[in-house]
Design a protein around this motif. Sequence first.
Motif, PDB file in Angstrom:
ATOM      1  N   GLU A  86     -28.361 113.493 -13.478  1.00 30.59           N
ATOM      2  CA  GLU A  86     -28.377 114.469 -12.386  1.00 30.59           C
ATOM      3  C   GLU A  86     -26.974 114.915 -12.002  1.00 30.59           C
ATOM      4  O   GLU A  86     -26.719 116.100 -11.763  1.00 30.59           O
ATOM      5  CB  GLU A  86     -29.089 113.859 -11.183  1.00 30.59           C
ATOM      6  CG  GLU A  86     -29.083 114.748  -9.958  1.00 30.59           C
ATOM      7  CD  GLU A  86     -29.914 114.167  -8.835  1.00 30.59           C
ATOM      8  OE1 GLU A  86     -31.031 114.657  -8.650  1.00 30.59           O
ATOM      9  OE2 GLU A  86     -29.445 113.242  -8.158  1.00 30.59           O
ATOM     10  N   THR A 115     -36.103 120.358 -16.366  1.00 31.37           N
ATOM     11  CA  THR A 115     -34.973 120.495 -15.452  1.00 31.37           C
ATOM     12  C   THR A 115     -33.950 121.478 -15.995  1.00 31.37           C
ATOM     13  O   THR A 115     -33.426 122.317 -15.256  1.00 31.37           O
ATOM     14  CB  THR A 115     -34.327 119.125 -15.208  1.00 31.37           C
ATOM     15  OG1 THR A 115     -35.315 118.209 -14.746  1.00 31.37           O
ATOM     16  CG2 THR A 115     -33.224 119.228 -14.181  1.00 31.37           C
ATOM     17  N   HIS A 349     -31.809 117.312  -8.335  1.00 33.23           N
ATOM     18  CA  HIS A 349     -32.605 117.861  -9.420  1.00 33.23           C
ATOM     19  C   HIS A 349     -33.785 116.957  -9.760  1.00 33.23           C
ATOM     20  O   HIS A 349     -34.798 117.416 -10.281  1.00 33.23           O
ATOM     21  CB  HIS A 349     -31.747 118.050 -10.676  1.00 33.23           C
ATOM     22  CG  HIS A 349     -30.503 118.851 -10.442  1.00 33.23           C
ATOM     23  ND1 HIS A 349     -30.519 120.088  -9.859  1.00 33.23           N
ATOM     24  CD2 HIS A 349     -29.187 118.563 -10.699  1.00 33.23           C
ATOM     25  CE1 HIS A 349     -29.275 120.556  -9.780  1.00 33.23           C
ATOM     26  NE2 HIS A 349     -28.460 119.655 -10.279  1.00 33.23           N
TER      27      HIS A 349
END
Length: 666
Positions: A86, A115, A349
């Motif tokens: 992340e 993502t 995220h």
Amino acid sequence: MKTLNLGILAHVDAGKTSLTERLLHSAGVIDEPGSVDAGNTRTDTLALERQRGITIRSAVVSFAVAGTTVNLIDTPGHPDFIAEVERVLGVLDGAILVVSAVEGVQAQTRLLARTLHRLGIPTLFFVNKVDRAGADPDRVLRQIADRLTPEVVALGRVDATGTPAARWIPHPPGDPGHRARLVDLLSAHDDALLAAYVADERAATPDRLWEALVAQTARARVHPVLAGSAVTGAGVDALIDAVTALLPATAGDDHAPLSGTVFKVERGPAGEKVAYARIFAGTLRVRDRIRFGGGREARITALAVFDGGDATPGDAAGAGRIVRLHGLADVRVGDVLGVPPERPAGRRHFAPPTLETVVEPVRPADRPALHAALAQLAEQDPLINLRQDDRRREIAVSLYGEVQKEVIEATLAGDYGVPVTFRETTTVCVERVVGVGAAVEWIGRDPNPFLGTVGLRVEPGPVGGGVEFRLGIELGSMPLAFLKAVEETVRETLGQGLHGWAVIDCVVTLTHGGYWARQSHAHGVFDKSMSSTAGDFRNLTPLVLMTALSRAGTRVHEPVHRFRLDLPGDVVGAVLPVLAGLGAVPRGSTLRGTSYLIEGEVPAGRVHALEQRLPGLTRGEGVLEAEFDHYRPVRGPAPSRPRWDHDPLHRKEYLLAVARRVTGPR
């Protein structure tokens, strides 16, 4: 020279660290590629990484090719270390998502692909391990198109699949089948190309299709697929060419105000903090005094720029570069350097950790050392959310899974000399407000012992909205320091609700405020007993807030994961009762040949138990994918978590602790 900040991401054991080594070797940075099994890779520098053969912390290396400096960031593949991934995503210009040609698309692959797509990061797919027995690149390509994104196109094919002689053969420019696939894919996002092709098929020349492919890859509209082997080097040179040709190098203004983001913090040999940052704009120089983290300031004492494989000491770093910085003693992961970048790098995220455990030292005398060690680990990974209960002398950490707990245990013992044990892992719940509640305490009126008036209203907020603080009074009616003290205390107090869990997704409005102005005796000495201070508001706010929260009421919610379970058809009857016993709720099932795909929801606290039981139930053939999806109300009695501070729900004990006095009823 242009700069490209490139991330390598994958499910664990897909071979991304080996691919990093092969890329460095092909670029001439190292003489021989290191081996994960031998523990001599450039990016797995932690002793624990070498012992376990997994990546735990992100690492940066670099190489130069075709006039571009590529900063290569190797990230962990195990889902327990998703927080490391992340932190890297916000500083990337592009990514390589590695998929095993044997295992195919796996649970973490799906999560990472979604993502990357959501963030619009240009991405290439690399199908690795084509030399391994059981490799099937064509099957994996179909899986990528079916499970990840249909916007993919293979730039070649693999010959001699599944043998040491496997090699990557690029499609020639005039290949009619490849041309047709490119036209279908690219014209869906390019009206001009479609119109030209419809008018005259010859308009779709190889050069025009390549230009469209470069443009659409840079906008993350399409994703080229290559294949090869990190072990033999097959396809790696073609991958390097694709990286420099298809992924967009960074653009930034060296003369603009400084703007950067810290994505990693570690400790140097002398215990000093070392920050890794991406510079989005401006130039950073040694001895510059910079602002960071929203108000703190410090002077850069040294910096290193990644170049030629490793970090090289330098005097300055411009836009687009990744730098290693010394001198920022109070720096934290996610801090902004200078002005905030246009592309925020610190936003969430992935889901937060949903598990928690209490850490206990084997030797009671090590308790202070344990706290210091965990505090340093929290600097490197803020999402472990260190929580200290001084009343019970306990320290708890948040976790993504059991492997992360094992790594923390080994790190504390090996790096800090503090052997520890863990209590049973528990689920981290949250509380949501269910009604509207208000409370107010007036200055100079019992039972308020503090020199301040605070009135608060609490009500539910939108799901995912976090805690919103609003002013229901005029901005100038109280000093800004007092307003800030109220807001900060509101957010801190909501870390523990009526049942001890964090309160989320609510709106808190300051409805009343009042204070006594600074007063002095005749001889000019400040009289604290007659004048309000920020401390009065910090001490009073928890009492008012928890009273309002009690009137509004909260409900405890538990984290729920969405799961996909592939298993042989003949074991479905044995698996379904186990799912029911673990609180899982199947939402649908699909027969696919001789196997079943079951999709549904399962409480986060039961995922590990399901993972443990699955191999025995399915002869080792079951494949489970699970990821956080939402919070749902707890069924049955609401679980509670003991508070770790002075409890404002019990007025008498609270006032004795914070003010050494008692006023009014308990």
